[in-house]
Write an enzyme that holds these catalytic residues in place. Structure first.
Site, PDB file in Angstrom:
ATOM      1  N   CYS A   2      45.791  43.006  37.334  1.00 35.44           N
ATOM      2  CA  CYS A   2      46.609  43.488  36.220  1.00 35.44           C
ATOM      3  C   CYS A   2      47.570  42.398  35.730  1.00 35.44           C
ATOM      4  CB  CYS A   2      47.456  44.676  36.665  1.00 35.44           C
ATOM      5  SG  CYS A   2      46.535  45.950  37.500  1.00 35.44           S
ATOM      6  N   ARG A  27      42.604  37.469  33.486  1.00 35.33           N
ATOM      7  CA  ARG A  27      42.747  38.046  34.819  1.00 35.33           C
ATOM      8  C   ARG A  27      41.776  39.213  35.030  1.00 35.33           C
ATOM      9  NH1 ARG A  27      48.286  36.863  36.865  1.00 35.33           N
ATOM     10  NH2 ARG A  27      48.157  38.699  38.162  1.00 35.33           N
ATOM     11  N   ASN A 102      52.262  46.015  38.548  1.00 33.03           N
ATOM     12  CA  ASN A 102      51.125  45.337  39.198  1.00 33.03           C
ATOM     13  C   ASN A 102      51.250  45.589  40.687  1.00 33.03           C
ATOM     14  OD1 ASN A 102      50.331  44.253  36.826  1.00 33.03           O
ATOM     15  ND2 ASN A 102      50.645  42.116  37.386  1.00 33.03           N
ATOM     16  N   GLY A 103      50.118  45.763  41.379  1.00 35.38           N
ATOM     17  CA  GLY A 103      50.167  45.961  42.833  1.00 35.38           C
ATOM     18  C   GLY A 103      49.678  47.347  43.199  1.00 35.38           C
ATOM     19  N   GLU A 486      27.954  29.654  48.216  1.00 29.21           N
ATOM     20  CA  GLU A 486      28.753  29.597  46.993  1.00 29.21           C
ATOM     21  C   GLU A 486      27.859  29.680  45.761  1.00 29.21           C
ATOM     22  OE1 GLU A 486      31.555  30.169  46.178  1.00 29.21           O
ATOM     23  OE2 GLU A 486      31.879  29.198  44.250  1.00 29.21           O
ATOM     24  N   LYS A 490      28.301  32.550  42.955  1.00 32.23           N
ATOM     25  CA  LYS A 490      28.536  32.209  41.545  1.00 32.23           C
ATOM     26  C   LYS A 490      27.523  32.915  40.667  1.00 32.23           C
ATOM     27  CE  LYS A 490      31.466  31.010  41.476  1.00 32.23           C
ATOM     28  NZ  LYS A 490      32.697  30.728  42.158  1.00 32.23           N
ATOM     29  N   LYS A 615      40.779  37.855  38.162  1.00 29.24           N
ATOM     30  CA  LYS A 615      40.983  36.470  38.575  1.00 29.24           C
ATOM     31  C   LYS A 615      41.741  36.378  39.885  1.00 29.24           C
ATOM     32  CE  LYS A 615      40.916  32.032  38.351  1.00 29.24           C
ATOM     33  NZ  LYS A 615      39.678  31.450  38.903  1.00 29.24           N
TER      34      LYS A 615
HETATM   35  C1  F6R Z   1      34.745  33.743  42.918  1.00 33.74           C
HETATM   36  C2  F6R Z   1      36.175  33.798  43.060  1.00 33.74           C
HETATM   37  C3  F6R Z   1      36.744  34.610  44.166  1.00 33.74           C
HETATM   38  C4  F6R Z   1      38.020  33.920  44.702  1.00 33.74           C
HETATM   39  C5  F6R Z   1      38.715  34.827  45.733  1.00 33.74           C
HETATM   40  C6  F6R Z   1      39.922  34.146  46.319  1.00 33.74           C
HETATM   41  O1  F6R Z   1      34.390  32.903  41.856  1.00 33.74           O
HETATM   42  O2  F6R Z   1      36.892  33.221  42.302  1.00 33.74           O
HETATM   43  O3  F6R Z   1      35.828  34.827  45.178  1.00 33.74           O
HETATM   44  O4  F6R Z   1      37.666  32.706  45.277  1.00 33.74           O
HETATM   45  O5  F6R Z   1      39.094  36.019  45.112  1.00 33.74           O
HETATM   46  O6  F6R Z   1      40.830  33.802  45.330  1.00 33.74           O
HETATM   47  P1  F6R Z   1      41.944  32.713  45.581  1.00 33.74           P
HETATM   48  O7  F6R Z   1      41.254  31.400  45.767  1.00 33.74           O
HETATM   49  O8  F6R Z   1      42.792  32.751  44.350  1.00 33.74           O
HETATM   50  O9  F6R Z   1      42.668  33.124  46.826  1.00 33.74           O
END
Ligand code: F6R
Length: 620
Positions: A2, A27, A102-103, A486, A490, A615
């Site tokens: 959010c 996000r 948020n949360g 990975e 992806k 995100k």
């Molecule tokens: C996949 C992706 C997620 C993040 C995961 C951790 O493309 O982006 O798997 O890697 O949610 O996020 P961070 O690195 O922000 O802790």
């Protein structure tokens, strides 16, 4: 996850709110809303809807008064409690206030029961509305917003960032947070707050992170913050080095593609400050020679793509420095009562955003157990960065696309440098060997990634059979198996093709039964020491009808006399054979990212904001 925005100032609030929300779109969200202060009999106007900003803008046309207010809050919601629909969208407006959140409030069931008993019927299924009514009732008692917010905080379990406007104070925004970020900035024409820096850059580059246990009060002419005892809290600002332009697409169709292309620069930027006299150099006490000698093992803790970078880190540290490394999924680590060794282990937390709830909770768990913690994080000043004992920033610049690409590469690069430093101190590698690796990492690797980017059209040409399939297997051995995890993530997250990554030698222990005529398999083969083994697995799946695309190096293709058909040749790393570190991993990772990108493009997917994803995963 959010997003929150708020503005109070000389100008009309709505354009600032909508532009801020647009900046936060990356996000990921499924509903959106704003509250604007109008004064008068009905001081707050709330307009919210399921869907995207387009739907909100349409709905606002039937509320022209919204354009008049000079104070407002807005929100993009990613559903956790209750479906993504109009009633569950934020802001939530009660008798006395309007609030965005948020949360996750963990004790919302208890609060709802209490509110029901008090005769309050909630209109939504959200935890947020329960918190809004709790605050409303406490405010009705005291008519003191700061006191009511702190008393609300005492009752809440879970995480939150709140922005609130009270109906009888329509020109002020109050904000408070726990375990979920909030940033404030004062611009020339007013004050603003947001859950993420890009949304504030149109107001100012000097941003301040709101500390926990603090209430921020934003008025037209300034921001101040107070603690529970009513004392002023200073809000030191940080100058944001990157600009809105950098956070925009810069002519690319998608942020993801832009960020893939930024990798050579991101690698150079991240590596160069950590090199002195041709050797790895980290100005951190935990990585000084004496402390390193006391390290008996390491643990990489992270989620998703960052966890996959941890797998690469494990491979390199074990291979080069001969120190044991465990890789932990943060959400598992925190609940399994792990056996920790405070005197001999170093816990490394990997995170692009630095706000991932599970990673943050795992970090707190490790710290509470007294284990030294090192964070490798991209977002400066984020929660993981601030709470770890020490932090190494990856200097990838803002990563906007939900699918992480450049953050992964720079995490792998920093972990390579860390492995080399550990190997040097432990006497596992000579200075000369480390220097040769560092040189190659800083020069050959970015060049090979650049050359891989130039192969984008060739990669796009290989995509049609993949884009048409619904299942795909990634196979590889050694570090290639790590990279496959990975590559597979992806592909599945942005193209919605089901895929699995399998260590090639493990296939025949069950999964090979899924291979039939035409099953697509991507075989990654960059490790010369295991290429003959991977080739055996390729032959095994081919014999059962699989359609195999092999991604390998020219040297291995020659050595194994592979035909050119269905083979993608990665750019060579000069003198790779003489280096102990498997640097082909970097062009290979880039090729797999491009493959996922072109496949998603061919399938017409929403590349930067895939369905159901956000995100920064700031909820458990
Ligand atoms: C996949 C992706 C997620 C993040 C995961 C951790 O493309 O982006 O798997 O890697 O949610 O996020 P961070 O690195 O922000 O802790």
């Amino acid at each position: 996850m959010c997003g929150i925005i708020g503005y109070v100032g000389e100008e009309h609030a709505l354009p600032h709110l909508l532009e801020g929300l647009r900046t936060l779109e990356y996000r990921g969200y499924d509903s959106v809303g704003v509250t604007v202060s109008l004064g008068g009999e009905e001081p707050l106007l709330t307009v919210k809807t399921k869907g995207k900003l387009r739907e909100l803008t349409e709905k606002l046309k039937t509320h022209p008064a919204a354009a008049d207010g000079r104070c407002g809050i807005g929100h993009t919601r990613w559903a956790t409690h209750g479906a993504p629909d109009d009633k569950n969208a934020h802001p939530h407006t009660t008798r006395h206030l309007s609030l965005v959140h948020n949360g996750i409030i963990e004790n919302d069931a208890e609060l709802r029961a209490e509110l029901r008993e008090a005769g309050i019927s909630l209109l939504s299924d959200t935890d947020t509305e329960a918190a809004a009514w709790l605050l409303d009732r406490l405010y009705a008692d005291s008519r003191d917003p700061v006191d009511a917010l702190f008393r609300t905080a005492e009752r809440l379990r879970g995480s939150y960032a709140f922005a609130v406007i009270f109906k009888d104070r329509p020109e002020v925004i109050y904000a408070m947070r726990r375990d979920s970020p909030l940033i404030v900035a004062r611009g020339a024409q007013g004050c603003a707050l947001a859950s993420d820096v890009p949304a504030l850059l149109r107001h100012s580059r000097a941003c301040a992170r709101l500390p926990e246990d603090t209430v921020a009060i934003l008025r037209r002419d300034g921001i101040h913050a107070v603690n529970r005892r009513g004392f002023a809290v200073s809000l030191p600002t940080e100058e944001v080095a990157w600009d809105t332009e950098q956070a925009q697409k810069g002519g690319y169709a998608h942020f993801m593609r832009k960020e893939i292309d930024e990798q050579p620069d991101a690698l150079r930027r991240t590596l160069s400050p950590r090199i002195r006299d041709g050797l790895p150099h980290f100005s951190l006490p935990s990585l000084d020679t004496d402390r390193i000698r006391r390290v008996r093992s390491l643990r990489m803790i992270a989620c998703g793509t960052a966890m996959h970078a941890g797998l690469v880190g494990k491979r390199l540290i074990e291979q080069l420095a001969r120190l044991p490394v465990q890789v932990e999924i943060a959400s598992e680590f925190r609940y399994r009562d792990p056996l920790l060794d405070p005197a001999g282990e170093l816990c490394v937390f990997l995170s692009q955003s630095g706000e991932t709830a599970d990673t943050l909770a795992a970090l707190r768990h490790a710290r509470a157990a007294g284990v030294p913690t090192l964070a490798i994080v991209n977002v400066v000043g984020s929660s993981v960065a601030r709470e770890a004992d020490e932090v190494l920033y990856t200097l990838a610049g803002p990563e906007i696309a939900v699918a992480s690409t450049k953050a992964y590469s720079v995490q792998c690069a920093l972990l390579t440098l860390l492995a080399l430093r550990l190997a040097l101190v432990n006497g596992r590698m000579t200075e000369e060997a480390v220097r040769a690796c560092v040189r190659s990492l800083c020069e050959d690797v970015p060049a090979a990634v650049t050359a891989t980017l130039a192969m984008s059209d060739r990669i796009a040409a290989l995509v049609p059979p993949l884009a048409a399939c619904e299942h795909l297997y990634f196979i590889g051995r050694g570090i290639d198996a790590d990279l496959c995890t990975e590559g597979s993530l992806k592909l599945k997250e942005i193209s919605y093709i089901h895929s699995e990554a399998y260590p090639a030698g493990e296939l025949k222990h069950g999964t090979i039964s899924l291979i039939e005529e035409g099953t697509p398999v991507l075989a990654l083969m960059t490790d010369p020491s295991l290429s003959a083994k991977t080739l055996t697995a390729i032959r095994e799946v081919r014999a059962r009808g699989a359609h195999v695309l092999t991604v390998t190096t020219a040297a291995l293709a020659d050595a194994l006399s592979l035909s050119a058909e269905n083979v993608l040749l990665l750019p060579a790393i000069p003198s790779a054979a003489a280096l102990p570190a498997p640097f082909a991993l970097f062009p290979a990772a880039c090729a797999l990212q491009l493959l996922a990108y072109h496949t998603a493009l061919a399938r017409g997917c929403h590349i930067d904001q895939p369905r159901n994803l956000a995100k920064s995963v700031t909820v458990e």
